[in-house]
Design an enzyme around this catalytic site. Sequence first.
Site, PDB file in Angstrom:
ATOM      1  N   ASN A  43      13.395   4.752  12.256  1.00  0.00           N
ATOM      2  CA  ASN A  43      14.747   5.186  11.880  1.00  0.00           C
ATOM      3  C   ASN A  43      14.639   6.646  11.437  1.00  0.00           C
ATOM      4  O   ASN A  43      14.215   6.927  10.324  1.00  0.00           O
ATOM      5  CB  ASN A  43      15.263   4.279  10.755  1.00  0.00           C
ATOM      6  CG  ASN A  43      16.637   4.679  10.275  1.00  0.00           C
ATOM      7  OD1 ASN A  43      17.272   5.577  10.845  1.00  0.00           O
ATOM      8  ND2 ASN A  43      17.120   4.024   9.235  1.00  0.00           N
ATOM      9  N   LYS A  59      16.918   8.625  10.761  1.00  0.00           N
ATOM     10  CA  LYS A  59      18.013   9.005   9.837  1.00  0.00           C
ATOM     11  C   LYS A  59      18.579  10.379  10.237  1.00  0.00           C
ATOM     12  O   LYS A  59      18.594  10.711  11.417  1.00  0.00           O
ATOM     13  CB  LYS A  59      17.519   8.948   8.384  1.00  0.00           C
ATOM     14  CG  LYS A  59      16.884   7.589   8.062  1.00  0.00           C
ATOM     15  CD  LYS A  59      16.668   7.331   6.597  1.00  0.00           C
ATOM     16  CE  LYS A  59      16.016   5.961   6.428  1.00  0.00           C
ATOM     17  NZ  LYS A  59      15.892   5.555   5.027  1.00  0.00           N
ATOM     18  N   HIS A 102      22.768  -0.828   7.757  1.00  0.00           N
ATOM     19  CA  HIS A 102      21.690  -0.202   6.982  1.00  0.00           C
ATOM     20  C   HIS A 102      22.172   0.027   5.552  1.00  0.00           C
ATOM     21  O   HIS A 102      23.362   0.311   5.320  1.00  0.00           O
ATOM     22  CB  HIS A 102      21.273   1.122   7.636  1.00  0.00           C
ATOM     23  CG  HIS A 102      20.043   1.681   6.998  1.00  0.00           C
ATOM     24  ND1 HIS A 102      20.096   2.431   5.845  1.00  0.00           N
ATOM     25  CD2 HIS A 102      18.736   1.560   7.320  1.00  0.00           C
ATOM     26  CE1 HIS A 102      18.857   2.755   5.497  1.00  0.00           C
ATOM     27  NE2 HIS A 102      18.013   2.235   6.375  1.00  0.00           N
ATOM     28  N   GLU A 137      21.977   2.424   3.625  1.00  0.00           N
ATOM     29  CA  GLU A 137      22.665   3.706   3.385  1.00  0.00           C
ATOM     30  C   GLU A 137      24.108   3.653   3.888  1.00  0.00           C
ATOM     31  O   GLU A 137      25.005   4.263   3.302  1.00  0.00           O
ATOM     32  CB  GLU A 137      21.848   4.845   4.023  1.00  0.00           C
ATOM     33  CG  GLU A 137      20.593   5.127   3.199  1.00  0.00           C
ATOM     34  CD  GLU A 137      19.357   5.494   3.978  1.00  0.00           C
ATOM     35  OE1 GLU A 137      19.463   5.986   5.107  1.00  0.00           O
ATOM     36  OE2 GLU A 137      18.251   5.262   3.443  1.00  0.00           O
ATOM     37  N   GLU A 151      15.404  -5.286   4.380  1.00  0.00           N
ATOM     38  CA  GLU A 151      15.045  -4.019   3.745  1.00  0.00           C
ATOM     39  C   GLU A 151      15.520  -4.017   2.292  1.00  0.00           C
ATOM     40  O   GLU A 151      16.683  -3.679   2.023  1.00  0.00           O
ATOM     41  CB  GLU A 151      15.708  -2.861   4.483  1.00  0.00           C
ATOM     42  CG  GLU A 151      15.291  -2.753   5.936  1.00  0.00           C
ATOM     43  CD  GLU A 151      15.516  -1.338   6.455  1.00  0.00           C
ATOM     44  OE1 GLU A 151      14.523  -0.669   6.714  1.00  0.00           O
ATOM     45  OE2 GLU A 151      16.667  -0.921   6.552  1.00  0.00           O
ATOM     46  N   GLY A 153      12.644   4.390   0.960  1.00  0.00           N
ATOM     47  CA  GLY A 153      12.478   5.805   0.629  1.00  0.00           C
ATOM     48  C   GLY A 153      11.924   6.054  -0.769  1.00  0.00           C
ATOM     49  O   GLY A 153      11.963   7.173  -1.267  1.00  0.00           O
ATOM     50  N   SER A 195       9.530   1.751   2.822  1.00  0.00           N
ATOM     51  CA  SER A 195       8.274   2.440   2.504  1.00  0.00           C
ATOM     52  C   SER A 195       7.058   1.873   3.242  1.00  0.00           C
ATOM     53  O   SER A 195       5.963   1.779   2.682  1.00  0.00           O
ATOM     54  CB  SER A 195       8.039   2.448   0.995  1.00  0.00           C
ATOM     55  OG  SER A 195       9.090   3.141   0.330  1.00  0.00           O
TER      56      SER A 195
HETATM   57  P1  PGA Z   1      11.638   4.209   4.540  1.00  0.00           P
HETATM   58  O1  PGA Z   1      13.054   3.814   5.191  1.00  0.00           O
HETATM   59  O2  PGA Z   1      10.570   3.731   5.482  1.00  0.00           O
HETATM   60  O3  PGA Z   1      11.685   5.720   4.436  1.00  0.00           O
HETATM   61  O4  PGA Z   1      11.564   3.530   3.225  1.00  0.00           O
HETATM   62  C1  PGA Z   1      13.246   2.572   5.810  1.00  0.00           C
HETATM   63  C2  PGA Z   1      14.650   2.449   6.334  1.00  0.00           C
HETATM   64  O5  PGA Z   1      15.574   2.964   5.683  1.00  0.00           O
HETATM   65  O6  PGA Z   1      14.891   1.865   7.408  1.00  0.00           O
END
Ligand code: PGA
Length: 248
Positions: free
Chosen positions: A11, A13, A95, A97, A165, A171, A211
């Site tokens: 991803n 982003k 997601h 976010e 997730e 993150g 992460s």
């Molecule tokens: P991350 O993000 O690996 O940076 O924690 C995962 C995601 O948001 O899909």
Amino acid sequence: MALRRFLVGGNWKMNGTKESLGELILNLNTSDLQEETEVVCAAPFIYLDFARSCLDPRISVAAQNCYKESKGAFTGEISPAMIKDCGADWVVLGHSERRHVFGESEELVGQKVAHALEHDLGVIACIGEKLEEREAGTTDDVVFTQTQIIAENVNDWGKVVLAYEPVWAIGTGMTATPEQAQEVHEKLRLWLRANVSDDVADSVRIIYGGSVTGANCRELASQADVDGFLVGGASLKPEFVDIINARA
Ligand code: PGA
């Protein structure tokens, strides 16, 4: 038990330029990727075409979101039909976010899932609890409710991947332990068995995100109900190749 093909999604982003993504793509195209792993890269909308034309055909392209309508007066949105028109086969929906930064409701996520499936896109449907929900002991309620609303909108589970997730792990560098991930994945599979069917419970891939790194991917990948990953930060680095090869 049905064989579930390991799936690793990157991803990206809202990151990258044609130059930096081009380098990332070149690295993926020229690396030794485990054949058995399905790889999907979720590019920003504006780079979907670019990603599709540069990535090796064995790597799929996903959009990171879409709208619930095919076309019309929806300024700033894009439709599953447009995503397909750019040669991408997948979309990431729900997601955290989108849910928590942009306020997408459960209902809207469900409508998007239904519409994307109508247009024959594969859907990576994301669920996960916030830290306060985990601490309050409501993780199961939260992820079951999110899964229920997704399930009500699925007519073909063959096109759906569930991404667990935990919001507190995204993150933050605070990866769920392999035991924490396995515990929720197993419960999700039991939920699918009780509420959808044995066949769906056995065949749907439940991938973990939050992460994931080259350093922790192997132990997570060894868990019985972890069928792959959705990777944010580390998908922008060369170590993404190690994550793709976590089961090698
Ligand atoms: P991350 O993000 O690996 O940076 O924690 C995962 C995601 O948001 O899909």
